[in-house]
Motif scaffolding. Structure first.
Motif, short mmCIF file in Angstrom:
data_model
loop_
_atom_site.label_atom_id
_atom_site.label_comp_id
_atom_site.label_asym_id
_atom_site.label_seq_id
_atom_site.Cartn_x
_atom_site.Cartn_y
_atom_site.Cartn_z
N MET A 1 0.84 -1.17 0.00
CA MET A 1 0.00 0.00 0.00
C MET A 1 0.90 1.24 0.00
SD MET A 1 -2.95 1.14 2.70
CE MET A 1 -4.11 -0.05 2.13
N LYS A 2 0.47 2.25 -0.76
CA LYS A 2 1.25 3.47 -0.90
C LYS A 2 0.56 4.64 -0.21
CE LYS A 2 3.42 2.12 -5.18
NZ LYS A 2 3.77 2.48 -6.53
N VAL A 3 1.31 5.69 0.02
CA VAL A 3 0.77 6.91 0.63
C VAL A 3 -0.36 7.48 -0.22
CG1 VAL A 3 1.34 9.29 1.25
CG2 VAL A 3 2.88 7.43 1.90
N LEU A 88 3.79 2.32 2.57
CA LEU A 88 3.42 2.47 3.99
C LEU A 88 4.43 1.77 4.89
CD1 LEU A 88 1.00 4.18 4.22
CD2 LEU A 88 -0.31 2.22 4.96
N ASP A 89 5.00 0.68 4.42
CA ASP A 89 6.00 -0.04 5.22
C ASP A 89 7.25 0.81 5.46
OD1 ASP A 89 4.36 -2.22 5.46
OD2 ASP A 89 5.30 -3.35 3.84
N SER A 127 -6.39 -2.77 6.02
CA SER A 127 -5.77 -3.75 5.15
C SER A 127 -5.75 -5.14 5.80
CB SER A 127 -4.34 -3.31 4.82
OG SER A 127 -3.67 -4.27 4.07
N GLN A 128 -5.44 -5.18 7.09
CA GLN A 128 -5.42 -6.47 7.79
C GLN A 128 -6.83 -7.05 7.90
OE1 GLN A 128 -3.47 -5.40 11.45
NE2 GLN A 128 -1.44 -5.86 10.63
N PHE A 130 -9.28 -6.61 5.78
CA PHE A 130 -9.62 -7.11 4.46
C PHE A 130 -8.95 -8.46 4.21
CE2 PHE A 130 -8.63 -7.47 -0.10
CZ PHE A 130 -9.92 -7.49 -0.61
N GLU A 131 -7.67 -8.54 4.56
CA GLU A 131 -6.92 -9.78 4.38
C GLU A 131 -7.55 -10.91 5.21
OE1 GLU A 131 -2.45 -11.11 5.39
OE2 GLU A 131 -2.63 -9.28 4.18
N ASN A 132 -7.95 -10.61 6.45
CA ASN A 132 -8.59 -11.61 7.30
C ASN A 132 -9.90 -12.10 6.69
OD1 ASN A 132 -6.56 -11.56 9.19
ND2 ASN A 132 -7.62 -10.16 10.57
N LYS A 133 -10.70 -11.19 6.14
CA LYS A 133 -11.96 -11.58 5.50
C LYS A 133 -11.70 -12.50 4.32
CE LYS A 133 -14.78 -7.60 6.71
NZ LYS A 133 -15.45 -6.39 6.23
N MET A 134 -10.68 -12.17 3.54
CA MET A 134 -10.36 -12.99 2.37
C MET A 134 -9.90 -14.38 2.81
SD MET A 134 -10.95 -11.29 -0.41
CE MET A 134 -12.38 -10.74 0.45
N LEU A 135 -9.07 -14.45 3.84
CA LEU A 135 -8.60 -15.74 4.34
C LEU A 135 -9.75 -16.57 4.89
CD1 LEU A 135 -5.28 -14.71 6.10
CD2 LEU A 135 -5.51 -16.17 4.08
N LYS A 136 -10.66 -15.93 5.64
CA LYS A 136 -11.81 -16.65 6.19
C LYS A 136 -12.72 -17.16 5.07
CE LYS A 136 -11.87 -14.38 10.66
NZ LYS A 136 -12.52 -13.37 11.51
N ALA A 137 -12.91 -16.34 4.04
CA ALA A 137 -13.73 -16.78 2.90
C ALA A 137 -13.07 -17.95 2.19
CB ALA A 137 -13.96 -15.62 1.93
#
Length: 155
Positions: A1-3, A88-89, A127-128, A130-137
């Motif tokens: 992810m970018k600024v 962002l990192d 972002s986390q 969203f990632e969690n939702k994708m993993l759960k799906a």
């Protein structure tokens, strides 16, 4: 992810003041809009940042009064900045190392916006999530084993 992703979500509102403005006027702007920083602009260029940190230090040094001071006398005249393309990192450790809560986003010499530590933290959490939702799906849709297979490990 970018600024640039944060700026896109945040919108384009910029709160600014000039270095020769009375500090009390800048504080009134910050209070009116419930913001923690102002980009200090002179002749269309960023010359500094005024944050609640500089205001508090000034109040502490002067018995709770800002008197007739101008923004120029208390602003951070060398703020750390990033570009819209900065990841962002990279931003998180920069903000943590310098205890920076507000960072101007510059494209060459043009101010594109200001991001806050809150903006960065919110983007990371979103972002986390969203990632969690994708993993759960993905786990919910895990393909089942073919029936008829011997599920035992024994022959």
């Amino acid at each position: 992810m970018k600024v640039s992703d944060i700026l896109r979500v945040k919108g384009g509102t910029l709160y600014t003041c000039q270095p020769d403005e009375p500090l009390v006027k800048a504080i009134e702007i910050m209070a009116e809009f419930d913001i923690g920083s102002l980009a200090v602009m002179e002749h269309g260029e960023l010359v500094g940042m005024l944050t609640f940190r500089e205001v508090i230090h000034t109040l502490a040094k002067n018995g709770g009064s800002v008197g007739t001071r101008q923004v120029r006398g208390v602003m951070d005249d060398h703020p750390m900045s990033c570009t819209p393309e900065t990841e962002l990192d990279q931003v998180r450790p920069m903000m943590l190392e310098r205890h920076t809560r507000y960072m101007p986003v510059m494209d060459n010499r043009m101010l594109m916006g200001v991001i806050s530590f809150y903006d960065v933290a919110k983007a990371v959490v979103d972002s986390q999530n969203f990632e969690n939702k994708m993993l759960k799906a993905y786990i919910r849709d895990w393909p089942e084993e073919e029936t008829g297979k011997n599920e035992s490990n024994f022959p």
